[in-house]
Write a protein that holds these residues in place. Structure first.
Motif, PDB file in Angstrom:
ATOM      1  N   ASP A  17      -0.714  11.883   1.700  1.00  0.00           N
ATOM      2  CA  ASP A  17      -1.166  11.222   0.479  1.00  0.00           C
ATOM      3  C   ASP A  17      -0.175  10.182  -0.062  1.00  0.00           C
ATOM      4  OD1 ASP A  17       0.691  13.147  -0.054  1.00  0.00           O
ATOM      5  OD2 ASP A  17      -0.305  13.954  -1.833  1.00  0.00           O
ATOM      6  N   PHE A  18       0.920   9.911   0.666  1.00  0.00           N
ATOM      7  CA  PHE A  18       1.897   8.947   0.170  1.00  0.00           C
ATOM      8  C   PHE A  18       1.290   7.558   0.017  1.00  0.00           C
ATOM      9  CE2 PHE A  18       5.046   5.630   1.343  1.00  0.00           C
ATOM     10  CZ  PHE A  18       5.795   5.660   0.179  1.00  0.00           C
ATOM     11  N   PHE A  19       0.638   7.087   1.057  1.00  0.00           N
ATOM     12  CA  PHE A  19       0.083   5.738   1.004  1.00  0.00           C
ATOM     13  C   PHE A  19      -1.082   5.658   0.018  1.00  0.00           C
ATOM     14  CE2 PHE A  19       2.012   6.091   5.284  1.00  0.00           C
ATOM     15  CZ  PHE A  19       2.989   5.114   5.138  1.00  0.00           C
ATOM     16  N   GLN A  20      -1.843   6.749  -0.067  1.00  0.00           N
ATOM     17  CA  GLN A  20      -2.912   6.782  -1.060  1.00  0.00           C
ATOM     18  C   GLN A  20      -2.339   6.732  -2.467  1.00  0.00           C
ATOM     19  OE1 GLN A  20      -6.178   6.576  -0.678  1.00  0.00           O
ATOM     20  NE2 GLN A  20      -6.426   6.644  -2.912  1.00  0.00           N
ATOM     21  N   ARG A  21      -1.222   7.404  -2.658  1.00  0.00           N
ATOM     22  CA  ARG A  21      -0.582   7.412  -3.977  1.00  0.00           C
ATOM     23  C   ARG A  21      -0.087   6.010  -4.351  1.00  0.00           C
ATOM     24  NH1 ARG A  21      -0.007   7.280  -8.344  1.00  0.00           N
ATOM     25  NH2 ARG A  21       1.544   8.209  -9.723  1.00  0.00           N
ATOM     26  N   LEU A  22       0.395   5.269  -3.354  1.00  0.00           N
ATOM     27  CA  LEU A  22       0.813   3.887  -3.610  1.00  0.00           C
ATOM     28  C   LEU A  22      -0.350   3.060  -4.154  1.00  0.00           C
ATOM     29  CD1 LEU A  22       3.046   2.909  -0.534  1.00  0.00           C
ATOM     30  CD2 LEU A  22       3.778   3.062  -2.914  1.00  0.00           C
ATOM     31  N   VAL A  23      -1.493   3.194  -3.520  1.00  0.00           N
ATOM     32  CA  VAL A  23      -2.676   2.439  -3.948  1.00  0.00           C
ATOM     33  C   VAL A  23      -3.079   2.846  -5.363  1.00  0.00           C
ATOM     34  CG1 VAL A  23      -5.104   1.965  -3.469  1.00  0.00           C
ATOM     35  CG2 VAL A  23      -3.461   2.114  -1.576  1.00  0.00           C
ATOM     36  N   GLU A  24      -3.060   4.153  -5.619  1.00  0.00           N
ATOM     37  CA  GLU A  24      -3.427   4.639  -6.952  1.00  0.00           C
ATOM     38  C   GLU A  24      -2.467   4.119  -8.018  1.00  0.00           C
ATOM     39  OE1 GLU A  24      -3.285   8.814  -6.470  1.00  0.00           O
ATOM     40  OE2 GLU A  24      -5.202   8.958  -5.395  1.00  0.00           O
ATOM     41  N   ALA A  25      -1.209   3.937  -7.631  1.00  0.00           N
ATOM     42  CA  ALA A  25      -0.201   3.472  -8.587  1.00  0.00           C
ATOM     43  C   ALA A  25      -0.269   1.961  -8.813  1.00  0.00           C
ATOM     44  CB  ALA A  25       1.195   3.857  -8.098  1.00  0.00           C
ATOM     45  N   GLY A  26      -1.127   1.270  -8.038  1.00  0.00           N
ATOM     46  CA  GLY A  26      -1.317  -0.159  -8.261  1.00  0.00           C
ATOM     47  C   GLY A  26      -0.698  -1.064  -7.220  1.00  0.00           C
ATOM     48  N   PHE A  27      -0.247  -0.516  -6.101  1.00  0.00           N
ATOM     49  CA  PHE A  27       0.328  -1.342  -5.031  1.00  0.00           C
ATOM     50  C   PHE A  27      -0.745  -2.288  -4.510  1.00  0.00           C
ATOM     51  CE2 PHE A  27       1.645  -2.333  -0.697  1.00  0.00           C
ATOM     52  CZ  PHE A  27       3.011  -2.539  -0.824  1.00  0.00           C
ATOM     53  N   GLU A  28      -0.461  -3.598  -4.542  1.00  0.00           N
ATOM     54  CA  GLU A  28      -1.469  -4.593  -4.176  1.00  0.00           C
ATOM     55  C   GLU A  28      -1.241  -5.228  -2.810  1.00  0.00           C
ATOM     56  OE1 GLU A  28      -1.571  -7.445  -7.313  1.00  0.00           O
ATOM     57  OE2 GLU A  28      -2.621  -6.097  -8.709  1.00  0.00           O
ATOM     58  N   GLY A  29      -0.132  -4.920  -2.185  1.00  0.00           N
ATOM     59  CA  GLY A  29       0.165  -5.509  -0.881  1.00  0.00           C
ATOM     60  C   GLY A  29      -0.576  -4.810   0.235  1.00  0.00           C
ATOM     61  N   ASP A  30      -0.174  -5.111   1.462  1.00  0.00           N
ATOM     62  CA  ASP A  30      -0.785  -4.499   2.648  1.00  0.00           C
ATOM     63  C   ASP A  30      -0.018  -3.245   3.037  1.00  0.00           C
ATOM     64  OD1 ASP A  30      -2.341  -6.778   2.600  1.00  0.00           O
ATOM     65  OD2 ASP A  30      -1.126  -7.813   4.107  1.00  0.00           O
ATOM     66  N   ILE A  31      -0.750  -2.274   3.553  1.00  0.00           N
ATOM     67  CA  ILE A  31      -0.157  -1.034   4.063  1.00  0.00           C
ATOM     68  C   ILE A  31      -0.653  -0.857   5.490  1.00  0.00           C
ATOM     69  CG2 ILE A  31      -0.008   1.470   3.826  1.00  0.00           C
ATOM     70  CD1 ILE A  31      -0.604   1.077   0.820  1.00  0.00           C
ATOM     71  N   GLU A  32       0.269  -0.772   6.437  1.00  0.00           N
ATOM     72  CA  GLU A  32      -0.124  -0.605   7.832  1.00  0.00           C
ATOM     73  C   GLU A  32       0.555   0.621   8.417  1.00  0.00           C
ATOM     74  OE1 GLU A  32       0.514  -4.221  10.019  1.00  0.00           O
ATOM     75  OE2 GLU A  32      -0.824  -5.393   8.714  1.00  0.00           O
ATOM     76  N   THR A  33      -0.275   1.502   8.957  1.00  0.00           N
ATOM     77  CA  THR A  33       0.248   2.742   9.554  1.00  0.00           C
ATOM     78  C   THR A  33      -0.255   2.932  10.979  1.00  0.00           C
ATOM     79  OG1 THR A  33      -1.601   4.014   8.652  1.00  0.00           O
ATOM     80  CG2 THR A  33       0.385   3.871   7.299  1.00  0.00           C
ATOM     81  N   GLY A  34      -1.012   1.973  11.485  1.00  0.00           N
ATOM     82  CA  GLY A  34      -1.569   2.102  12.829  1.00  0.00           C
ATOM     83  C   GLY A  34      -0.504   2.032  13.901  1.00  0.00           C
ATOM     84  N   PRO A  35      -0.816   2.544  15.080  1.00  0.00           N
ATOM     85  CA  PRO A  35       0.174   2.564  16.169  1.00  0.00           C
ATOM     86  C   PRO A  35       0.617   1.171  16.613  1.00  0.00           C
ATOM     87  CG  PRO A  35      -1.996   3.248  16.957  1.00  0.00           C
ATOM     88  CD  PRO A  35      -2.079   3.200  15.478  1.00  0.00           C
ATOM     89  N   ALA A  36      -0.252   0.166  16.487  1.00  0.00           N
ATOM     90  CA  ALA A  36       0.137  -1.181  16.903  1.00  0.00           C
ATOM     91  C   ALA A  36       1.244  -1.720  16.009  1.00  0.00           C
ATOM     92  CB  ALA A  36      -1.072  -2.113  16.880  1.00  0.00           C
ATOM     93  N   SER A  37       1.053  -1.629  14.705  1.00  0.00           N
ATOM     94  CA  SER A  37       2.078  -2.132  13.781  1.00  0.00           C
ATOM     95  C   SER A  37       3.379  -1.353  13.934  1.00  0.00           C
ATOM     96  CB  SER A  37       1.578  -2.034  12.336  1.00  0.00           C
ATOM     97  OG  SER A  37       0.508  -2.928  12.124  1.00  0.00           O
ATOM     98  N   ARG A  38       3.274  -0.033  14.070  1.00  0.00           N
ATOM     99  CA  ARG A  38       4.496   0.761  14.211  1.00  0.00           C
ATOM    100  C   ARG A  38       5.238   0.405  15.498  1.00  0.00           C
ATOM    101  NH1 ARG A  38       1.200   5.248  13.366  1.00  0.00           N
ATOM    102  NH2 ARG A  38       2.071   6.205  15.249  1.00  0.00           N
TER     103      ARG A  38
END
Length: 1014
Positions: A17-38
């Protein structure tokens, strides 16, 4: 058929839930967790590989604060973060198994330029050359120079306290930082600026983290002043990171920025920087001095420094040899001629700056007089570059030296781990002799160059880190270099930061290391900002050079044979030249359009390398799979491909991640020509697509595009029906369903019929072989590709007319399949069959001794790259043929009077035939025309790329970046020309303008027809 591939599942992932929490807190940038980006963010320009748990791309300071606030919540206290800029660090500074924070994608705005106060305020993701481009109209520049200036971000420069050539004159990044806007570990947004005693006293009294930081740093500087003076060497390249020696400025003010500069993200995240600017030098010249050996060059450099030149750079024979084979050499070769007195095995480049021409000439005379005098005359010769373009080109060669060292064959390649030592300049020559003896004793080859005026040496020993004996050498050589450097009064980290080499920090800082730990604790009490680097709290270890995973661990699994078979994908060293911010630079268009590092040569190479590793772990040899695939019957595997495409279990196949990155590649080959390591994405992309679509269904557009060369003759017979389809809304919608768009109409004129009317024969082998030797000398065969022949036949007809006006007999090559579209889309079996037939035909023509001339640069150059090993004949580019026949060209002054001629060269031509633009200039010069060449990037069409509906948005974005401004700026007297058919097609599609091929313009000139209607 290749199997389904599961990405690495061993990477620790943050709580779900870390990345979800970022969105809930108002984070407006991009979040990438897929294997390609990593995967892409698991490497930089170092020997290490550490896969992160995710990547954040903040849009502003608020996103950085939100990130810090969420990380401070109890549920996420175990997560660590590391900021990342251009990703060009040579020591793993930005590598982390935690969360990467990358400001380069969105936080890249120049916020303010004050030319009166000479100050600029920028976001952390602004690239250095981007800033200087914006400053140039004001006559100002941001001074610290570095070889990666076209992709290095200001945030990254601050984090490593970067510098390079010219540092004796301009200093380091920290010397030009006026203020830093930082976000602290617990989320505080703070502007750090130099403080007088009153302001410092006020801040020290604060009862918060800002107050604690200032109290700690002030106390350490005050209590340890004498010890700091003893330990910190008096070098131009003093110790970067936590710079205790300069906390008090010359005016007595307290400057926290010197602690932050070089701290590598271990203390805070840089959001913005306020920078000091300098006037651009009015006049500059380079003296390029050649030597028979590197040691003489080094010794002579001290003489040059004593003559007060602005900077001195020294390059050894290894780097020079690699530079000779690089794209930049064509433009600078005349400054480094061969010498009758010996072989050039080292050079010094001495920079001279002045406020006016008279002063420049006086300074140049002083240096050249000294070079010619007595003991100083130990060189082979020298040249002087005065023109700004020549100066920039020579510096470009020097800047590419780091990357060029990776451009060697085989698995043993120069790598970075002891490559930026600094010693007092007076000790450098003796130090380098011992350094070379050390490496020679270990049996290692290497390349050397350096900023000798600053006592900095760049050296990369050649290792194969898949070999255990070479892995051990990383430790052995590092320890020996540390001891040698300390003995000569120097530092290990003269320029490129500490990173994984932080294990040596306690040794160099001695009893001041606990002070560094205190500073780290004040800024980052829980050790969550890039931990393990520079300083760690008591009880927590620093990273060690032989305990961090190496790239070689992955390469060992792949194996040397497979690495060698995939076009340098596995040998990308991460230098990041493909991240060039400049929209007019050819490499890499898909990255420029998306700002997504997956869609760059470095990103694609990283994904291809991981794909090869996953195949190797399953015992799959992709070369053998490709052979089996070509021998199979496509219809027989159709059912399996349908099943695989529909099976939900295949949704997590890593091959999909690789394909997504390959889909945005324009196959322009800029990487094959411009990448220092010669990573060729189009080449390994084709091999990947062949295997990928052996497992999955192809989109409908692929067979349509692949068959275009064979279907165009048939389509031309039903031209009205085709034009109705591509010219009506209903027809265009139908083509979009098939995945195609922006298709050009077929003209009324037929090349075959018009050539027959003009009496131009087809070049059959029998007809050409029947010519007498003198007839062959006066003949030329135009090899018209299908696209030019059917969609733009006027170009071929112009070539025919031009040849006749030159007194030559033109022939047209018979209709043939070039196969480029087949190759681009991975139909390699069909391509090889077509290439064999076409090569056989063209070779017979060439054997007869008649010049073969292509019309489109991309299709023509395919005969040199994709046909390598199949075709010995050279199909000439138009300008190559014209340069060989300049005596046959003549012009009428009336035809060019009042006209300005401007060439927009195809990007494949610019990058894979480096002499091509200069040859066009030579051709036009023979006609009395000073040809101007437009600095444009890719037009966005790139063969069939821009005709594919899924790519159209990227295609139009690229056109708007550099081509549209050129078209819009053209006046009535400007004659614009484009060498590529796809480029002319893009201009017609978007701007509804027709621009000519150079053949057409030259034909009108020598025919004395001054009608230059565009």
């Amino acid at each position: 058929m290749i199997p389904r591939l599961r990405p690495n599942a061993s990477i620790p992932v943050p709580p779900a839930d870390f990345f979800q929490r970022l969105v809930e807190a108002g984070f407006e940038g991009d979040i990438e967790t897929g294997p390609a980006s990593r995967t892409v963010f698991s490497t930089d320009n170092s020997i290490y590989q550490v896969e992160p748990a995710g990547i954040l791309f903040p849009r502003g300071v608020e996103d950085l604060q939100i990130t810090a606030a969420v990380l401070a919540e109890p549920a996420f206290r175990g997560i660590t973060v590391a900021p990342r800029g251009g990703g060009t660090g040579t020591n793993g500074q930005s590598l982390t198994s935690g969360i990467v924070v990358d400001c380069s994608r969105h936080m890249n705005s120049i916020l303010e330029i004050d030319p009166i106060r000479r100050i600029a305020r920028v976001q952390a993701g602004v690239v250095k050359d981007q800033l200087n481009q914006a400053l140039k109209p004001y006559g100002l520049f941001f001074a610290p120079e570095l070889s990666t200036s076209n992709r290095a971000t200001i945030g990254g420069m601050v984090s490593t306290d970067a510098c390079g050539q010219g540092s004796c004159l301009y200093g380091k990044t920290s010397n030009h930082v006026l203020g830093l806007r930082i976000v602290l570990a617990e989320g505080t947004d703070w502007w750090s600026r130099p403080l007088d005693e009153t302001a410092l006293e006020e801040i020290v009294g604060r009862q918060d983290c800002v107050g604690e930081i200032h109290r700690t740093v002030e106390r350490i500087a005050r209590e340890n002043r004498d010890r700091i003076a003893e330990i910190f060497p008096k070098l131009n390249r003093y110790m970067t990171g936590y710079d205790l020696a300069h906390i008090r400025r010359g005016d007595g003010r307290f400057d926290l920025n010197v602690i932050l500069c070089g701290s590598e993200g271990t203390l805070a995240i840089i959001a913005e920087a306020e920078l000091k600017l300098l006037p651009i030098p009015a006049h500059a010249a380079l003296i390029n001095i050649r030597y028979g050996d590197f040691n003489t060059a080094l010794e002579d450099a001290r003489t040059l420094v004593a003559l007060k030149v602005a900077s001195v750079e020294t390059v050894d024979e290894k780097v020079l040899g690699l530079a000779r084979g690089d794209i930049v050499w064509t433009g600078i070769a005349r400054f480094f001629p061969d010498d009758a007195g010996g072989t050039m095995n080292g050079i010094n480049i001495a920079e001279v700056l002045a406020d006016d021409e008279a002063e420049l000439e006086r300074k140049l005379a002083e240096v050249t007089t000294a070079l010619a005098t007595g003991a100083n005359a130990r060189h082979l010769g020298y040249t002087i570059a005065r023109d700004h373009a020549d100066v920039e080109a020579i510096w470009s060669m020097r800047k590419r030296a780091v990357g060029l060292l990776g451009n060697v064959d085989g698995p043993v390649r120069p790598v970075a781990f002891v490559e930026d030592t600094a010693v007092p300049p007076e000790n450098l020559a003796a130090y380098i002799r011992e350094f070379r003896a050390l490496l020679d004793g270990a049996g290692l080859s290497y390349g050397m160059f350096g900023h000798v005026d600053a006592g900095v040496l760049h050296v990369r020993p050649a290792l194969d880190l898949t070999r255990n004996d070479h892995v051990r050498l990383v430790r052995e050589v590092s320890d020996a270099v540390v001891a040698l450097t300390r003995r000569y009064g120097g530092v290990l980290w003269g320029e490129h930061g500490k990173g994984v080499r932080s294990e040596y920090v306690p040794e160099f800082f001695g009893d001041l290391y606990p002070s560094l730990q205190e500073i780290k604790r004040a800024f980052d009490p829980e050790n969550r900002l890039n931990p393990g680097k520079i300083a760690s709290p008591s009880g927590q270890a620093l990273l060690k050079i032989d305990e961090v995973p190496l790239r070689g661990d992955t390469d060992r699994i792949i194996g040397n044979e497979i690495r060698a078979a995939f076009d340098n994908a596995a040998y990308c060293n991460g230098n990041g030249a493909c991240f060039d911010f400049d929209e007019t630079s050819p490499m890499c268009p898909s990255y420029k359009a998306t700002r997504d590092r997956r869609f760059s040569p470095k990103g694609r190479a990283a994904l291809m390398r991981e794909w090869l590793r996953l195949l190797a772990e399953k015992g799959i040899d992709p070369r053998q799979e490709a052979k089996r695939l070509r021998q199979s019957v496509p219809l027989a595997s159709f059912a399996r491909r349908v099943f695989n495409s529909l099976n939900p279990q295949n949704r997590g196949d890593f091959s999909h991640e690789v394909r997504a990155s390959m889909d945005t590649c324009l196959a322009c080959k800029a990487c094959a020509g411009q990448c220092p390591v010669k990573v060729s994405v189009p080449a390994f992309r084709s091999k990947f697509l062949e295997l990928y679509y052996g497992r999955y269904l192809r989109p409908l557009k692929d067979p349509l595009v692949a068959a275009i060369e064979t279907t165009l003759p048939l389509v031309h017979r039903i031209r009205p029906a085709y034009n109705l389809v591509v010219g009506t809304h209903a027809g265009r919608m139908m083509m979009r369903i098939a995945g195609l768009t922006s298709l050009p109409r077929l003209p009324r004129i037929s090349l075959a019929k018009e050539a027959a009317r003009l009496g131009v024969p087809l070049a059959t082998p029998q007809r050409i072989e029947a010519l007498s030797p003198s007839e062959r000398q006066r003949s030329v065969i135009f090899v018209a590709d299908a696209f030019t022949a059917y969609f733009d036949p006027a170009v071929a007809l112009a070539a025919i007319g031009l040849a006749r006006n030159m007194g030559l007999s033109p022939f047209l090559a018979a209709s043939h399949v070039n196969g480029k579209a087949l190759h681009v889309h991975g139909y390699l079996g069909r391509f090889e069959a077509a290439a064999e037939r076409t090569a056989h035909y063209l070779q017979r023509l060439d054997d007869a001794g008649v010049a073969l001339v292509g019309l489109d640069p991309s299709m023509t150059l395919a005969f040199r790259s994709e046909y390598k090993g199949v075709l010995k004949a050279t199909i000439l580019l138009p300008q190559e043929w014209l340069v060989a026949n300049l005596r046959r060209l003549a012009t009428s002054p009336s035809a060019i009077k009042g006209k300005s001629f401007r060439l927009m060269a195809h990007c494949t031509e610019r990058t894979n035939a480096p002499a091509s633009v200069a040859q066009w200039k030579q051709v036009f010069a023979s006609l009395g025309i000073d040809l101007q060449t437009a600095q444009t990037g890719c037009c966005g069409m790139a063969g069939t790329f821009g005709h594919e509906a899924s790519n159209r948005a990227i295609s139009e974005r690229l056109y708007a970046m550099s081509w549209k401004p050129e078209l819009d700026a053209a006046g009535e007297g400007d004659i614009l020309m484009a060498t590529g058919y796809s480029c002319r097609s893009q201009v017609k599609e978007i701007d509804d303008k027709r621009i000519s091929h150079p053949f057409q313009v030259i034909g009108r000139i020598i025919a004395e027809k001054p009608d230059f209607a565009q």
